[in-house]
Scaffold this motif. Structure first.
Motif, short mmCIF file in Angstrom:
data_model
loop_
_atom_site.label_atom_id
_atom_site.label_comp_id
_atom_site.label_asym_id
_atom_site.label_seq_id
_atom_site.Cartn_x
_atom_site.Cartn_y
_atom_site.Cartn_z
N TYR A 1 21.26 -10.41 -12.37
CA TYR A 1 21.17 -9.36 -11.35
C TYR A 1 21.05 -9.98 -9.95
CZ TYR A 1 19.12 -5.51 -8.64
OH TYR A 1 18.86 -4.57 -7.69
N ALA A 2 20.16 -10.95 -9.79
CA ALA A 2 19.94 -11.57 -8.48
C ALA A 2 21.21 -12.27 -7.98
CB ALA A 2 18.77 -12.55 -8.55
N THR A 3 21.95 -12.89 -8.90
CA THR A 3 23.19 -13.57 -8.53
C THR A 3 24.24 -12.56 -8.09
OG1 THR A 3 22.73 -15.33 -10.13
CG2 THR A 3 24.99 -15.13 -9.35
N THR A 4 24.39 -11.49 -8.85
CA THR A 4 25.40 -10.49 -8.52
C THR A 4 25.09 -9.78 -7.21
OG1 THR A 4 25.75 -10.16 -10.90
CG2 THR A 4 26.70 -8.52 -9.44
N ARG A 5 23.82 -9.51 -6.96
CA ARG A 5 23.43 -8.89 -5.70
C ARG A 5 23.83 -9.76 -4.51
NH1 ARG A 5 19.13 -5.63 -4.82
NH2 ARG A 5 19.75 -5.96 -2.66
N ARG A 6 23.75 -11.08 -4.66
CA ARG A 6 24.13 -11.99 -3.58
C ARG A 6 25.65 -12.00 -3.39
NH1 ARG A 6 22.04 -13.76 0.72
NH2 ARG A 6 20.17 -14.53 -0.35
N ILE A 7 26.39 -12.07 -4.47
CA ILE A 7 27.83 -12.27 -4.40
C ILE A 7 28.60 -10.98 -4.18
CG2 ILE A 7 29.84 -13.02 -5.77
CD1 ILE A 7 27.99 -15.09 -7.06
N TRP A 8 28.09 -9.87 -4.75
CA TRP A 8 28.82 -8.61 -4.74
C TRP A 8 27.86 -7.50 -4.32
CZ3 TRP A 8 32.20 -7.30 -9.64
CH2 TRP A 8 33.26 -6.44 -9.28
N GLU B 1 27.94 -4.91 -2.47
CA GLU B 1 28.36 -3.53 -2.22
C GLU B 1 28.44 -2.68 -3.48
OE1 GLU B 1 32.21 -6.05 -2.11
OE2 GLU B 1 30.07 -6.28 -1.72
N VAL B 2 28.32 -3.29 -4.66
CA VAL B 2 28.40 -2.49 -5.88
C VAL B 2 27.01 -2.20 -6.42
CG1 VAL B 2 30.67 -3.41 -6.51
CG2 VAL B 2 28.60 -4.48 -7.44
N GLU B 3 26.89 -1.08 -7.12
CA GLU B 3 25.67 -0.76 -7.85
C GLU B 3 25.64 -1.61 -9.12
OE1 GLU B 3 23.51 3.07 -10.03
OE2 GLU B 3 25.57 3.21 -9.30
N ILE B 4 24.48 -2.15 -9.46
CA ILE B 4 24.36 -3.02 -10.62
C ILE B 4 23.37 -2.41 -11.60
CG2 ILE B 4 23.80 -5.33 -11.45
CD1 ILE B 4 24.18 -6.21 -8.44
N VAL B 5 23.82 -2.27 -12.83
CA VAL B 5 22.95 -1.83 -13.91
C VAL B 5 22.88 -2.96 -14.92
CG1 VAL B 5 22.55 -0.12 -15.72
CG2 VAL B 5 23.64 0.57 -13.57
N SER B 6 21.69 -3.51 -15.13
CA SER B 6 21.52 -4.63 -16.05
C SER B 6 21.35 -4.12 -17.48
CB SER B 6 20.30 -5.46 -15.66
OG SER B 6 20.47 -6.02 -14.38
N ALA B 7 21.91 -4.87 -18.43
CA ALA B 7 21.81 -4.50 -19.84
C ALA B 7 21.80 -5.75 -20.70
CB ALA B 7 22.97 -3.59 -20.26
N SER B 8 21.19 -5.64 -21.85
CA SER B 8 21.19 -6.73 -22.83
C SER B 8 20.84 -6.14 -24.19
CB SER B 8 20.18 -7.82 -22.45
OG SER B 8 18.86 -7.30 -22.47
N THR B 9 20.92 -6.96 -25.21
CA THR B 9 20.53 -6.52 -26.54
C THR B 9 19.06 -6.16 -26.55
OG1 THR B 9 22.17 -8.03 -27.48
CG2 THR B 9 20.49 -7.15 -28.98
N SER C 1 24.11 -9.32 -20.24
CA SER C 1 23.73 -10.72 -20.38
C SER C 1 22.81 -10.89 -21.57
CB SER C 1 23.01 -11.20 -19.11
OG SER C 1 21.76 -10.54 -18.97
N LYS C 2 22.36 -12.12 -21.80
CA LYS C 2 21.29 -12.34 -22.76
C LYS C 2 20.01 -11.71 -22.19
CE LYS C 2 21.77 -16.84 -22.65
NZ LYS C 2 22.88 -16.93 -21.68
N PRO C 3 19.09 -11.27 -23.04
CA PRO C 3 17.89 -10.60 -22.52
C PRO C 3 17.12 -11.43 -21.50
CG PRO C 3 18.05 -10.27 -24.89
CD PRO C 3 19.12 -11.25 -24.52
N TYR C 4 17.03 -12.74 -21.74
CA TYR C 4 16.20 -13.56 -20.86
C TYR C 4 16.94 -14.01 -19.59
CZ TYR C 4 18.58 -17.45 -23.26
OH TYR C 4 19.52 -18.29 -23.80
N GLU C 5 18.13 -13.46 -19.36
CA GLU C 5 18.83 -13.78 -18.13
C GLU C 5 19.21 -12.53 -17.33
OE1 GLU C 5 21.98 -16.60 -18.71
OE2 GLU C 5 20.54 -18.23 -18.57
N GLU C 6 18.63 -11.39 -17.69
CA GLU C 6 18.93 -10.17 -16.94
C GLU C 6 18.63 -10.33 -15.45
OE1 GLU C 6 17.58 -6.32 -17.98
OE2 GLU C 6 18.21 -6.45 -20.06
#
Length: 223
Positions: A134-141, A143-151, A125-130
Motif C-alpha cells: 500500500y505504501a509503495t503504491t501510494r508513492r508511485i500511483w 491518484e488512484v484509490e487503493i484497496v488492500s487485500a490478501s488471503t 499481496s501476501k498478508p504480511y506485505e499489505e
C-alpha cells in the motif's frame, strides 16, 4: 522452531501489516508476484466475486521463486487463475518486475498501453506485505484509490501453509524494515509505526531473523 517471544513479536508485525480494508469493486486487481500461490487464489476469488473485471499478475523471479516458478511468478499466477476458472481474456501478465516498486510501475504502464482507464486498484499481496504494498503504491500511483487485500488467515495458519516458520518471520522482519527505511529513499510513503511494533521488530532483528533485510540500509537511520 522459534521461541515464544519471537512468535509473539512476529504476531505483532503480522497484525500491523494488515490494512484491514473491506473489499469493494475496483477498476483492476493487481496480484503481486511472490513465492505464495495463495495470492493468485485470492485474486481469482475476488474476480469471481465481482470486485474487479480485470486482473494483472506481475512478477519475474527471485532467489525464492526461481526454482519453484521457473516460468516467472506472473505466469505461474496466471496458470493458477486459469485453473480456478478465470477466463484468459480477463488476465494481463507483466513478467519483468523484480520488486514492489517495479510491480506497480510496470503494471501501470501495461494498463496504459492497453488503453485501460484506472481509478481504483484492488492490490492483492501476501498478508504480511499489505502495508508495504500500500505504501509503495501510494508513492508511485497517488491518484488512484487503493484497496488492500490478501488471503484471510491467521499468522499460525499461514506459517503452517508455508511450512517454514523462520522464513515467514524473516519475511515479516524484512517487510517491516522497508517501512522504516524506504520512505527516506522515496520508494514509499511514510507510515506511523507504533512503539510496540518497533520494539518487536528490534527484538526479532537481535534474535537473528535478518536474512531478508536490505543490507545496505541496516546501518542507515530510518530517516
Amino acid at each position: 522452531m522459534i521461541s515464544k517471544q519471537a512468535r509473539q513479536d512476529a504476531q505483532l508485525l503480522w497484525d500491523f501489516q494488515l490494512m484491514k480494508h473491506e473489499p469493494r469493486p475496483c477498476s483492476v486487481a493487481i496480484g503481486l508476484g511472490s513465492h505464495d500461490l495463495g495470492v493468485a487464489d485470492t485474486t481469482a476469488d475476488l474476480y469471481h466475486r465481482g470486485f474487479a473485471p480485470l486482473i494483472v499478475f506481475t512478477g519475474a523471479t527471485s532467489r525464492t521463486t526461481r526454482d519453484r516458478m521457473p516460468r516467472g511468478e506472473a505466469e505461474h499466477y496466471r496458470e493458477r487463475a486459469l485453473e480456478l476458472g478465470v477466463p484468459a481474456s480477463a488476465i494481463l501478465v507483466e513478467p519483468q518486475a523484480r520488486n514492489t516498486g517495479e510491480n506497480i510501475r510496470f503494471s501501470r504502464a501495461l494498463l496504459a498501453e492497453q488503453g485501460i482507464d484506472v481509478s481504483s486498484v484492488l492490490l492483492v499481496s501476501k498478508p504480511y506485505e499489505e502495508r508495504r504494498a500500500y505504501a509503495t503504491t501510494r508513492r508511485i500511483w497517488p491518484e488512484v484509490e487503493i484497496v488492500s487485500a490478501s488471503t484471510s488467515m491467521s499468522f499460525g495458519d499461514y506459517v503452517e501453509s508455508i511450512g517454514d516458520a523462520r522464513l515467514v518471520v524473516d519475511m515479516l522482519v524484512g517487510a517491516q524494515q522497508r517501512l522504516l527505511v524506504y520512505p527516506a529513499e522515496g520508494f514509499m510513503i511514510r507510515m506511523e509505526v507504533p512503539a510496540a511494533v518497533a520494539a518487536a521488530y528490534e527484538r526479532l532483528c537481535a534474535a537473528g531473523f535478518t536474512s531478508r533485510l536490505v543490507r545496505a540500509a541496516i546501518e542507515r537511520p530510518a530517516g
